[in-house]
Design an enzyme around this catalytic site. Structure first.
Site, PDB file in Angstrom:
ATOM      1  N   CYS A 113      13.831   9.977   7.109  1.00 33.75           N
ATOM      2  CA  CYS A 113      13.718   9.463   8.363  1.00 33.75           C
ATOM      3  C   CYS A 113      15.279   9.614   9.165  1.00 33.75           C
ATOM      4  O   CYS A 113      15.159   9.819  10.158  1.00 33.75           O
ATOM      5  CB  CYS A 113      13.426   7.748   8.470  1.00 33.75           C
ATOM      6  N   LYS A 130       0.984  -1.235  -0.039  1.00 31.89           N
ATOM      7  CA  LYS A 130      -0.049   0.092  -0.002  1.00 31.89           C
ATOM      8  C   LYS A 130       0.822   1.362  -0.090  1.00 31.89           C
ATOM      9  O   LYS A 130       1.500   1.795   1.033  1.00 31.89           O
ATOM     10  CB  LYS A 130      -0.848  -0.236   1.292  1.00 31.89           C
ATOM     11  N   GLU A 132      10.892  15.544  15.328  1.00 33.27           N
ATOM     12  CA  GLU A 132      11.242  15.208  14.003  1.00 33.27           C
ATOM     13  C   GLU A 132      10.530  16.525  13.134  1.00 33.27           C
ATOM     14  O   GLU A 132       9.289  16.545  13.187  1.00 33.27           O
ATOM     15  CB  GLU A 132      10.982  13.765  13.366  1.00 33.27           C
ATOM     16  N   GLY A 164       2.418   4.644  13.142  1.00 33.87           N
ATOM     17  CA  GLY A 164       3.262   3.400  13.733  1.00 33.87           C
ATOM     18  C   GLY A 164       2.644   2.601  15.037  1.00 33.87           C
ATOM     19  O   GLY A 164       2.275   1.710  15.035  1.00 33.87           O
ATOM     20  N   GLY A 216       6.931   5.386   8.333  1.00 32.76           N
ATOM     21  CA  GLY A 216       6.062   6.429   8.391  1.00 32.76           C
ATOM     22  C   GLY A 216       6.107   7.198   9.755  1.00 32.76           C
ATOM     23  O   GLY A 216       7.017   6.866  10.576  1.00 32.76           O
ATOM     24  N   SER A 217       5.141   7.923  10.168  1.00 29.66           N
ATOM     25  CA  SER A 217       4.985   8.718  11.281  1.00 29.66           C
ATOM     26  C   SER A 217       4.874   7.759  12.584  1.00 29.66           C
ATOM     27  O   SER A 217       4.393   6.525  12.423  1.00 29.66           O
ATOM     28  CB  SER A 217       3.838   9.608  10.982  1.00 29.66           C
ATOM     29  N   GLU A 237       9.480   1.585  11.159  1.00 30.45           N
ATOM     30  CA  GLU A 237      10.737   2.484  10.969  1.00 30.45           C
ATOM     31  C   GLU A 237       9.900   3.844  10.854  1.00 30.45           C
ATOM     32  O   GLU A 237       9.403   4.147  10.103  1.00 30.45           O
ATOM     33  CB  GLU A 237      11.469   2.216   9.597  1.00 30.45           C
TER      34      GLU A 237
HETATM   35  P1  ADP Z   1       3.037  11.210   6.915  1.00 27.62           P
HETATM   36  O1  ADP Z   1       2.337  11.663   7.982  1.00 27.62           O
HETATM   37  O2  ADP Z   1       4.497  11.497   6.995  1.00 27.62           O
HETATM   38  O3  ADP Z   1       2.524  11.295   5.431  1.00 27.62           O
HETATM   39  P2  ADP Z   1       1.919   8.549   7.479  1.00 27.62           P
HETATM   40  O4  ADP Z   1       2.358   7.904   8.679  1.00 27.62           O
HETATM   41  O5  ADP Z   1       0.624   9.453   7.845  1.00 27.62           O
HETATM   42  O6  ADP Z   1       3.257   9.666   7.110  1.00 27.62           O
HETATM   43  O7  ADP Z   1       1.830   7.673   6.327  1.00 27.62           O
HETATM   44  C1  ADP Z   1       2.684   6.739   5.975  1.00 27.62           C
HETATM   45  C2  ADP Z   1       1.897   5.469   5.403  1.00 27.62           C
HETATM   46  O8  ADP Z   1       1.075   5.164   6.293  1.00 27.62           O
HETATM   47  C3  ADP Z   1       1.246   5.984   4.146  1.00 27.62           C
HETATM   48  O9  ADP Z   1       1.127   5.024   3.048  1.00 27.62           O
HETATM   49  C4  ADP Z   1      -0.430   6.260   4.585  1.00 27.62           C
HETATM   50  O10 ADP Z   1      -1.162   6.027   3.613  1.00 27.62           O
HETATM   51  C5  ADP Z   1      -0.397   5.181   5.658  1.00 27.62           C
HETATM   52  N1  ADP Z   1      -1.294   5.234   6.775  1.00 27.62           N
HETATM   53  C6  ADP Z   1      -1.714   6.351   7.392  1.00 27.62           C
HETATM   54  N2  ADP Z   1      -2.569   6.131   8.268  1.00 27.62           N
HETATM   55  C7  ADP Z   1      -2.901   4.839   8.320  1.00 27.62           C
HETATM   56  C8  ADP Z   1      -3.670   3.888   9.274  1.00 27.62           C
HETATM   57  N3  ADP Z   1      -4.492   4.468  10.100  1.00 27.62           N
HETATM   58  N4  ADP Z   1      -3.401   2.696   8.867  1.00 27.62           N
HETATM   59  C9  ADP Z   1      -2.946   2.131   8.059  1.00 27.62           C
HETATM   60  N5  ADP Z   1      -1.809   2.993   7.393  1.00 27.62           N
HETATM   61  C10 ADP Z   1      -1.967   4.142   7.355  1.00 27.62           C
END
Ligand code: ADP
Length: 484
Positions: free
Chosen positions: A289, A180, A386, A238, A233-234, A255
């Protein structure tokens, strides 16, 4: 811009070896961060698409993909790497347009993706179990097996590199992957699926479902058929993902970024350090990151480091990705707003130098001038959180003890570096710094494909890259035979 050069419709999902729209038929607009325009429509994947993708993965494991010998998987990965190299320019342009990164950085990401395929191709038949001496009359051995269907949720900052390290390692160990990509940037994920298919990856071994995090992403993490989840991701997401994985009791690799320091001591070669100190902060507009956002400097070298970095910052130019300057736009207007919020918090701080957004940069682009703050207190928000933008802080210290305490004084622990001529100090600090990677007299921003990478604390857990990733993307079975 489209994926036409690769014969792909970007509004499609790739499931079971077939390109098709998402079940809902709905799409999302993909933006060009360099000017704010719409690049194209992408599929808004839903739970139904994730269900189909997981089923396709399960089918692949039951079929041809699941029966391939390790070296045959390696051959396919090698061919994928070769095809990636055949498409360097197309992939680099897609990544540059989609993420906003200057073309030369995007090109480096394509090369890294190919390197992941090459590295893992070679590793595919070199991971094996052991025999274990046991009781009289027994033979005991271990085997490495795939988890099954693995879920990969990746961010928008380095799609190709993260696909390489995560999907590459998962496929090497014989898993079937459901990817995804981020809603902000997913063109190279789709392109990669097309390339992998063309290179002979069997149907269902890799499935790509674009869509929103809270929809397609959440459906993937909650799916009971997914046996391992890797996420980059964030921190907030996470945590959600680890909670969701707990419901199905599946392992996760997280990560989640960092606040990585570089420590410059009184005996450092400052001239050698300067390019690393700056580049590690502004590469990919700081949206990395493993960016080094804190520069800790011994007071005796402080002025020298600040003036050297300030000169570099003053020369930085930010502009459209295709102009291939030092820095591109941030990925989105939202990300720009977040970074500007941090800059506002630094209003009371001293700014040593700023780069410039070029005059020709389109109004609608998400540009921020790279900014270097000096004399920052270690507990200031800008030195703790960050930022994910082209912003660095310089912090002075007086003793090694103080330097270590500041370096380890955030909630993160991803990467650190030590600049010093003293071998004893290098060894001492390599042990004491809280980080998954420590660089001595260099800084690798995550390092090469061979180097295990990951963090502790809010930076996450588990290791990607190198051989180490292959252990995470497999499970160990022990076989004990009593034969007398
Ligand atoms: P950023 O805030 O830097 O955009 P995110 O952590 O929000 O980073 O996004 C990283 C990935 O996680 C993206 O592919 C996003 O679509 C996905 N993502 C965001 N929210 C969720 C969630 N609740 N469950 C699973 N994946 C998610």
């Amino acid at each position: 811009m489209s994926l036409r050069p690769l014969g792909i419709d970007p509004s499609h999902c790739f499931i079971g070896g077939v390109w098709a729209p998402g079940e809902s038929g709905e799409t999302l607009d993909l933006r060009n961060p360099s000017d704010g325009s719409t690049l194209c429509a992408i599929a808004r994947g839903t739970e139904a698409d994730i269900d189909r993708a997981v089923a396709a993965g399960e089918q692949a494991l039951e079929g041809e993909w699941g029966r391939l010998a390790n070296f045959e998987r390696g051959r396919i990965l090698h061919r994928i790497g070769q095809k990636v190299l055949e498409h360097v320019e197309t992939l680099a342009e897609l990544e540059a347009l989609d993420v906003g990164k200057p073309l030369k950085q995007a090109r480096a990401d394509v090369i890294a993706l190919a390197r992941y395929m090459e590295f893992y191709a070679g590793a595919a038949d070199k991971i094996h179990g052991t025999t274990i001496p046991f009781l009289d009359g027994y033979t005991v051995y271990t085997m490495r097996e795939p988890h099954g269907v693995t879920g990969h949720i990746i961010p928008w900052n380095y799609p190709m590199q993260i696909i390489g390290r995560s999907v590459g390692a998962a496929l090497t160990m014989g898993n079937a992957a459901v990817l995804k990509p981020a809603e902000e940037a997913c063109l190279t994920a789709l392109a990669f699926a097309g390339i992998a298919h063309e290179a002979g990856l069997p149907a269902g071994a890799l499935n790509v479902v674009p869509g929103l995090g809270a929809e397609a992403g959440a459906a993937l993490t909650a799916h009971p058929g997914v046996r391992h989840i890797s996420f980059t991701g964030s921190v907030g997401v996470g945590k959600l993902i680890q909670s969701a994985a707990a419901q199905n009791v599946v392992p996760v690799t997280l990560e989640l970024g960092g606040k990585s320091p570089q420590l410059v001591f009184e005996d450092a070669d400052v001239a050698a350090a300067l390019p690393f100190l700056t580049n590690a902060g502004i590469q990919n507009a700081g949206q990395t990151c493993s960016a080094s956002s804190r520069i800790l400097v011994h007071r005796s070298r402080y002025d020298e480091v600040v003036s050297g970095m300030a000169a570099r910052y003053a020369a930085l130019r930010a502009g459209p990705a295709m102009d291939d300057l030092d820095v591109g736009p941030l990925v989105s207007a939202r990300q720009k707003q977040i970074v500007e919020g941090f800059l506002a918090q630094g209003a009371d701080l001293e700014v040593a130098a700023c780069g410039q957004v070029v005059e020709s940069a389109p109004e609608g682009g998400a540009y921020v001038a790279p900014t270097l703050f000096t004399g920052v207190s270690p507990d200031h928000r800008l030195a703790q959180d960050e930022i994910f933008g082209p912003v660095q802080v310089v912090i002075p210290f007086d003793t090694e003890e103080e330097a270590v305490s500041i370096a380890n004084g955030t909630a993160y622990g991803l990467v650190a570096s030590v600049w010093s001529d003293s071998g004893a100090r290098q060894m001492r600090l390599a042990k004491r710094l809280r980080a998954g990677q420590v660089f001595l007299n260099n800084y690798g921003a995550g390092g090469g494909v061979e180097l295990p990478f990951g963090g502790s604390g809010l930076s996450g857990h588990g290791r990607e890259k190198g051989f180490e990733a292959l252990y995470g993307f497999s499970t160990l079975k022990t076989v004990a035979a009593l034969h007398g």
